[in-house]
Design a protein around this motif. Structure first.
Motif, PDB file in Angstrom:
ATOM      1  N   SER A   1       5.148   8.517  -0.764  1.00  0.00           N
ATOM      2  CA  SER A   1       5.203   7.105  -1.174  1.00  0.00           C
ATOM      3  C   SER A   1       4.252   6.823  -2.333  1.00  0.00           C
ATOM      4  CB  SER A   1       4.886   6.192   0.011  1.00  0.00           C
ATOM      5  OG  SER A   1       3.551   6.351   0.450  1.00  0.00           O
ATOM      6  N   CYS A   2       3.116   7.528  -2.371  1.00  0.00           N
ATOM      7  CA  CYS A   2       2.179   7.320  -3.479  1.00  0.00           C
ATOM      8  C   CYS A   2       2.709   7.897  -4.782  1.00  0.00           C
ATOM      9  CB  CYS A   2       0.810   7.909  -3.135  1.00  0.00           C
ATOM     10  SG  CYS A   2      -0.079   7.001  -1.845  1.00  0.00           S
TER      11      CYS A   2
ATOM     12  N   LEU B   1      -3.326   5.402   5.900  1.00  0.00           N
ATOM     13  CA  LEU B   1      -3.830   4.938   4.607  1.00  0.00           C
ATOM     14  C   LEU B   1      -5.303   5.277   4.437  1.00  0.00           C
ATOM     15  CD1 LEU B   1      -3.548   3.073   2.013  1.00  0.00           C
ATOM     16  CD2 LEU B   1      -4.270   1.207   3.490  1.00  0.00           C
TER      17      LEU B   1
ATOM     18  N   TRP C   1       0.841  -1.194   0.000  1.00  0.00           N
ATOM     19  CA  TRP C   1       0.000   0.000   0.000  1.00  0.00           C
ATOM     20  C   TRP C   1       0.879   1.248   0.000  1.00  0.00           C
ATOM     21  CZ3 TRP C   1       0.070  -3.845   3.682  1.00  0.00           C
ATOM     22  CH2 TRP C   1      -0.983  -4.768   3.659  1.00  0.00           C
ATOM     23  N   CYS C   2       0.271   2.406  -0.201  1.00  0.00           N
ATOM     24  CA  CYS C   2       0.967   3.686   0.040  1.00  0.00           C
ATOM     25  C   CYS C   2       0.067   4.542   0.926  1.00  0.00           C
ATOM     26  CB  CYS C   2       1.333   4.394  -1.260  1.00  0.00           C
ATOM     27  SG  CYS C   2      -0.048   4.923  -2.314  1.00  0.00           S
ATOM     28  N   ASN C   3       0.663   5.152   1.952  1.00  0.00           N
ATOM     29  CA  ASN C   3      -0.146   5.860   2.949  1.00  0.00           C
ATOM     30  C   ASN C   3       0.260   7.307   3.163  1.00  0.00           C
ATOM     31  OD1 ASN C   3       2.272   5.444   4.313  1.00  0.00           O
ATOM     32  ND2 ASN C   3       1.265   5.044   6.281  1.00  0.00           N
ATOM     33  N   ASP C   4       1.119   7.848   2.285  1.00  0.00           N
ATOM     34  CA  ASP C   4       1.402   9.283   2.312  1.00  0.00           C
ATOM     35  C   ASP C   4       1.713   9.745   0.891  1.00  0.00           C
ATOM     36  OD1 ASP C   4       4.165   8.743   1.794  1.00  0.00           O
ATOM     37  OD2 ASP C   4       4.573   8.606   3.941  1.00  0.00           O
TER      38      ASP C   4
ATOM     39  N   ASP D   1       5.866   8.038  -5.521  1.00  0.00           N
ATOM     40  CA  ASP D   1       6.869   7.060  -5.940  1.00  0.00           C
ATOM     41  C   ASP D   1       6.198   5.833  -6.545  1.00  0.00           C
ATOM     42  OD1 ASP D   1       8.932   8.656  -5.066  1.00  0.00           O
ATOM     43  OD2 ASP D   1       9.154   7.652  -3.131  1.00  0.00           O
ATOM     44  N   ARG D   2       5.136   5.387  -5.927  1.00  0.00           N
ATOM     45  CA  ARG D   2       4.434   4.194  -6.393  1.00  0.00           C
ATOM     46  C   ARG D   2       3.827   4.416  -7.783  1.00  0.00           C
ATOM     47  NH1 ARG D   2       2.223  -0.186  -3.277  1.00  0.00           N
ATOM     48  NH2 ARG D   2       0.544  -1.262  -4.364  1.00  0.00           N
TER      49      ARG D   2
ATOM     50  N   GLY E   1      -3.056   1.246  -4.604  1.00  0.00           N
ATOM     51  CA  GLY E   1      -2.328   1.340  -3.345  1.00  0.00           C
ATOM     52  C   GLY E   1      -3.176   1.338  -2.100  1.00  0.00           C
TER      53      GLY E   1
ATOM     54  N   GLU F   1       8.854   1.088   3.644  1.00  0.00           N
ATOM     55  CA  GLU F   1       9.205   0.674   2.278  1.00  0.00           C
ATOM     56  C   GLU F   1       8.653  -0.713   1.988  1.00  0.00           C
ATOM     57  OE1 GLU F   1      13.236  -0.308  -0.313  1.00  0.00           O
ATOM     58  OE2 GLU F   1      13.376   0.814   1.552  1.00  0.00           O
TER      59      GLU F   1
ATOM     60  N   ARG G   1       4.970  -0.890   1.452  1.00  0.00           N
ATOM     61  CA  ARG G   1       4.575  -0.243   0.200  1.00  0.00           C
ATOM     62  C   ARG G   1       5.098  -0.975  -1.026  1.00  0.00           C
ATOM     63  NH1 ARG G   1       6.481   5.513   2.721  1.00  0.00           N
ATOM     64  NH2 ARG G   1       4.605   5.945   3.928  1.00  0.00           N
TER      65      ARG G   1
END
Length: 418
Positions: free
Chosen positions: A89-90, A236, A83-86, A92-93, A137, A414, A417
């Motif tokens: 990170s999203c 998230l 997942w991505c929660n900020d 980057d994802r 995510g 990391e 995610r």
């Protein structure tokens, strides 16, 4: 003399290969020779529904058609992948295959529960089998858009789920006789989150059931007594607008509604029959929830993480405590769910339904001499009165495939995610 030695080595090599092949058995030879590759289908009208991946690309799935007696039966499998929660990170994802169908492989191998071979997947081989690609995510559950003038992110997992289903309905899902909604890891969590919703799309007289593989993420404190997983999921849910899509009966029953993303709180509100496939020592939760690197800065757990046989007595006690907590969280389901199924083994693994060697093979993991595929099939088709299998505690099970990842050094955030 040299020629004789070469001949002996040659004979030994032939014997070794022969023994390996005999040990592997015909299904293994077949699996090596034949890989079922299924092409990607893009949901072309998804943008009209607001259903977009993190980067704005169109969602997608892979479908392999059923045949014969399974032509009107459907198996949907949510892809996993953290997942991505900020925002960071999203963003980057969104630049990876986890956030964009543009960067994904356009072909997927269907194996295990997705195989089309009766000898490898005896109960679902001739069903329509669909893999839903994961690019939002948030386990297909968010519904927000982020824009700050320079960056744009689509948190549209709920819309992606709906768009894919609407695309499949005229292809036969709307006339399904039997259906199984399944998923692995973050996709296994999605099975919990969307099980009830799935019943709205298929005929009322269809047999609809749900399966989660390695998706029973526990609300558990880590070894430093911090709520690592709870904090991660709270961010998230807040960022991606997940709360509005959580079960309303669950959110209304808890002081902190975001906790309903945890299956242990939402499970009692799920109506269709549900099967929970999970390891009691799930390596993902072990490495990133129970013993995240942030809770083990000096790496005292590194050897134990790589090899459970290297765990010291105190570490084993903690792992046995994790197993006990999982069984306690499942106790009411185990005792009172007449239509539910369970397969909780003691293998250090994560996701066991998509890999052929753990799903159904001559040396697959077993509980009471039953493979995962056999247990799931018995449950779905109601072939047995009792469909709940719980393994004895580690290290008693000699059938396990302990699938330990090589790299355990990266940080929790990391890893979550991935």
């Amino acid at each position: 003399m040299a020629s004789e030695m070469k001949m002996v080595k040659s004979v030994n090599a032939v014997v070794a290969v022969t023994v390996a092949l005999l040990t592997c058995a015909p299904w293994c030879i077949y699996a090596q020779q034949h890989r079922l590759l299924v092409s990607m289908t893009i949901v072309r009208n998804a943008s009209a529904l607001g259903a977009l991946c993190l980067d704005g690309s169109l969602p997608a799935y892979h479908i392999h058609r059923g045949f014969g007696a399974g032509a009107k039966n459907w198996l949907l499998q949510f892809e996993g992948g953290g997942w991505c929660n900020d925002i960071e990170s999203c963003l980057d994802r969104a630049k990876t295959r986890r956030g964009s169908t543009r960067l994904m492989s356009k072909w997927e191998v269907f194996s295990g529960i997705l195989s089309n071979d009766a000898s490898l997947n005896p109960d679902f081989y001739n069903w329509n089998r669909v893999k839903l690609r994961y690019c939002d995510g948030a386990s297909f559950a968010g519904d927000e858009v982020y824009e700050n003038g320079t960056s744009l992110l689509y948190f549209r997992g709920q819309k992606i789920w709906e768009a894919i289903i609407l695309d499949l309905l005229p292809k036969g899902l709307g006339q399904a006789r039997k259906a199984l909604l399944s998923g692995c890891s973050a996709g296994g969590l999605a099975s919990f989150l969307h099980c009830d919703d799935f019943t709205k799309y298929v005929p009322s007289n269809a047999s609809v059931k749900c399966l989660s593989d390695a998706g029973f993420f526990l609300d558990e404190r880590d070894i430093s007594l911090n709520h690592t997983m709870r904090s991660f999921y709270k961010d998230l849910v807040s960022l991606q607008g997940v709360e509005k899509n959580l079960d309303k009966n669950c959110t209304g029953s808890l002081p902190f509604p975001e906790l309903c993303i945890f299956p242990q709180y939402a499970l009692r509100f799920i109506t269709p029959p549900f099967f929970i496939l999970n390891s009691a020592y799930d390596v993902y939760q072990f490495h990133h929830g129970l013993v995240p690197p942030s809770a083990d800065p000096h790496g005292h757990w590194n050897r134990c993480k790589l090899n459970p046989a290297a765990c010291d007595p105190d570490q084993l006690d903690i792992l046995q405590g994790f197993r006990r907590d999982m069984l306690v969280a499942l106790a009411l389901f185990y005792k009172y769910s007449g239509r539910g199924g369970m397969y909780i083994n003691s293998c250090f693994a994560h996701c066991q339904s998509e890999s052929q060697d753990t799903w159904f093979g001559v040396d697959s993991p077993r509980i009471h001499n039953k493979t995962i595929a056999e247990a799931v099939g018995d449950w779905y088709f109601s072939r047995r009165i009792t469909n709940k299998e719980v393994d004895c505690a580690y290290p008693c099970d000699t059938t396990c495939h302990n699938l330990i990842p090589v790299n355990t050094s990266s940080g929790l955030v990391e890893d979550l995610r991935d």
